[in-house]
Design a protein around this motif. Structure first.
Motif, short mmCIF file in Angstrom:
data_model
loop_
_atom_site.label_atom_id
_atom_site.label_comp_id
_atom_site.label_asym_id
_atom_site.label_seq_id
_atom_site.Cartn_x
_atom_site.Cartn_y
_atom_site.Cartn_z
N ILE A 89 -100.95 132.28 41.65
CA ILE A 89 -99.42 132.43 41.90
C ILE A 89 -98.94 133.53 40.80
N LYS A 90 -98.86 134.68 41.33
CA LYS A 90 -98.59 135.69 40.51
C LYS A 90 -97.07 135.62 39.49
N LYS A 91 -96.13 135.15 40.70
CA LYS A 91 -95.03 135.16 40.06
C LYS A 91 -94.26 133.91 40.91
N ILE A 92 -93.30 133.37 40.22
CA ILE A 92 -92.61 132.14 40.91
C ILE A 92 -91.25 132.19 40.40
N GLU A 93 -90.36 132.05 41.02
CA GLU A 93 -88.88 131.94 40.59
C GLU A 93 -88.28 130.63 41.36
N ILE A 94 -87.43 129.62 40.71
CA ILE A 94 -86.95 128.70 41.49
C ILE A 94 -85.51 128.62 40.88
N SER A 95 -84.63 128.72 41.43
CA SER A 95 -83.27 128.67 41.01
C SER A 95 -82.37 127.51 41.15
N SER A 96 -82.82 126.73 42.33
CA SER A 96 -82.41 125.24 42.65
C SER A 96 -83.28 124.72 43.45
N LEU A 97 -83.34 123.34 43.21
CA LEU A 97 -84.14 122.41 44.43
C LEU A 97 -83.35 121.88 45.39
N PRO A 98 -83.87 121.83 46.66
CA PRO A 98 -83.14 121.36 47.84
C PRO A 98 -82.95 119.83 47.67
N GLN A 99 -81.71 119.41 48.08
CA GLN A 99 -81.37 117.84 47.95
C GLN A 99 -81.88 117.08 49.09
N LEU A 100 -81.76 115.99 49.18
CA LEU A 100 -82.14 115.01 50.10
C LEU A 100 -81.25 115.42 51.33
N ASN A 101 -82.08 115.35 52.76
CA ASN A 101 -81.56 115.64 54.04
C ASN A 101 -81.14 116.90 54.11
N GLU A 102 -81.42 117.85 53.12
CA GLU A 102 -81.29 119.33 53.36
C GLU A 102 -82.42 119.84 53.95
N THR A 103 -82.30 121.09 55.08
CA THR A 103 -83.17 121.60 55.59
C THR A 103 -83.53 122.95 54.66
N ILE A 104 -84.75 123.28 54.51
CA ILE A 104 -85.00 124.38 53.90
C ILE A 104 -85.66 125.43 54.85
N LYS A 105 -85.67 126.87 54.81
CA LYS A 105 -86.34 127.59 55.65
C LYS A 105 -87.01 128.40 54.66
N THR A 106 -88.32 128.74 55.05
CA THR A 106 -89.50 129.36 54.18
C THR A 106 -89.68 130.53 55.04
N GLU A 107 -89.88 131.78 54.37
CA GLU A 107 -90.11 132.90 55.20
C GLU A 107 -91.04 133.53 54.44
N ALA A 108 -92.57 133.94 54.70
CA ALA A 108 -93.49 134.70 54.23
C ALA A 108 -93.95 135.94 55.00
N HIS A 109 -94.16 136.80 54.03
CA HIS A 109 -94.38 138.18 54.39
C HIS A 109 -96.00 138.40 54.01
N ILE A 110 -96.80 138.70 54.78
CA ILE A 110 -98.31 139.03 54.26
C ILE A 110 -98.17 140.58 53.66
N LEU A 111 -98.66 140.87 52.59
CA LEU A 111 -98.79 141.98 52.00
C LEU A 111 -100.03 142.76 52.29
N HIS A 112 -100.99 142.13 51.92
CA HIS A 112 -102.49 142.37 52.19
C HIS A 112 -103.23 141.05 52.41
N GLU A 113 -104.27 141.44 53.46
CA GLU A 113 -105.39 140.58 53.58
C GLU A 113 -106.52 141.06 53.79
N PHE A 114 -107.53 140.71 52.89
CA PHE A 114 -108.92 141.14 53.08
C PHE A 114 -109.78 140.22 52.65
N MET A 115 -110.73 139.89 53.48
CA MET A 115 -111.90 139.02 53.41
C MET A 115 -111.78 137.55 53.29
#
Length: 143
Positions: A89-115
Motif C-alpha cells: 500500500i503506497k498511500k492510504i487516506e481515511i477521512s471517516s469510517l462508514p456507519q452501521l447500515n450504510e452502503t459504501i461504493k468503492t471504485e478502483a482504476h487499474i493504472l498498470h498491470e504487468f506479470m
C-alpha cells in the motif's frame, strides 16, 4: 466505466475470500481497467466495531474490490480466478469510517498491470457520495 444494468450480488465465487471475511457484496460496474463494488455495513461484519466499519475493514474492502475485478474478468473468460494478495500500500487516506447500515461504493482504476502485479488507485464513497477513503495499492496474483 461500464455500469451493469443490474448489480451482481452473487459474488462469492468471484473472490477468494469466504464468509465471514467478505468485504464486498455487489459488483456495480466493470471494464478492462475499472471496477465498482458496494458493501452494506452490517453488524455481523467481522470488521465492524462500535457500529462502524474499521480501518482494516476499509482496506480489505479496497483489496477485495480489486479481487472482484480479477475474478469477474476471469469468469467472463470461463477460467477459474487465481488467488492474490496485497503486495503493498503506497498511500492510504481515511477521512471517516462508514456507519452501521450504510452502503459504501468503492471504485478502483487499474493504472498498470504487468506479470500478475497490478497497481491500482482506489476511492471509497459514502452514501452521500463523499470520498471517505483512498489508496494506491499493488496486488499480486499467485500462480
Amino acid at each position: 466505466m461500464i455500469l451493469l444494468q443490474k448489480p451482481i450480488t452473487n459474488i462469492e465465487h468471484l473472490i477468494p475470500q469466504k464468509t465471514p471475511f467478505v468485504m464486498v457484496d455487489s459488483l456495480l460496474g466493470f471494464s478492462e481497467t475499472n471496477v465498482v463494488s458496494s458493501l452494506k455495513v452490517l453488524e455481523t461484519n467481522i470488521l465492524c466495531e462500535n457500529k462502524t466499519l474499521s480501518e482494516s475493514g476499509l482496506v480489505e474492502n479496497m483489496a477485495q474490490t480489486v479481487a472482484l475485478h480479477t475474478g469477474y474478468d476471469y469468469f467472463l473468460k470461463g477460467v477459474p480466478a487465481p488467488t492474490g494478495y496485497i503486495g503493498s500500500i503506497k498511500k492510504i487516506e481515511i477521512s471517516s469510517l462508514p456507519q452501521l447500515n450504510e452502503t459504501i461504493k468503492t471504485e478502483a482504476h487499474i493504472l498498470h498491470e504487468f506479470m500478475g502485479v497490478t497497481l491500482v488507485e482506489i476511492t471509497v464513497f459514502n452514501t452521500k457520495k463523499e470520498k471517505i477513503a483512498s489508496s494506491i495499492m499493488k496486488t499480486v496474483i499467485v500462480n
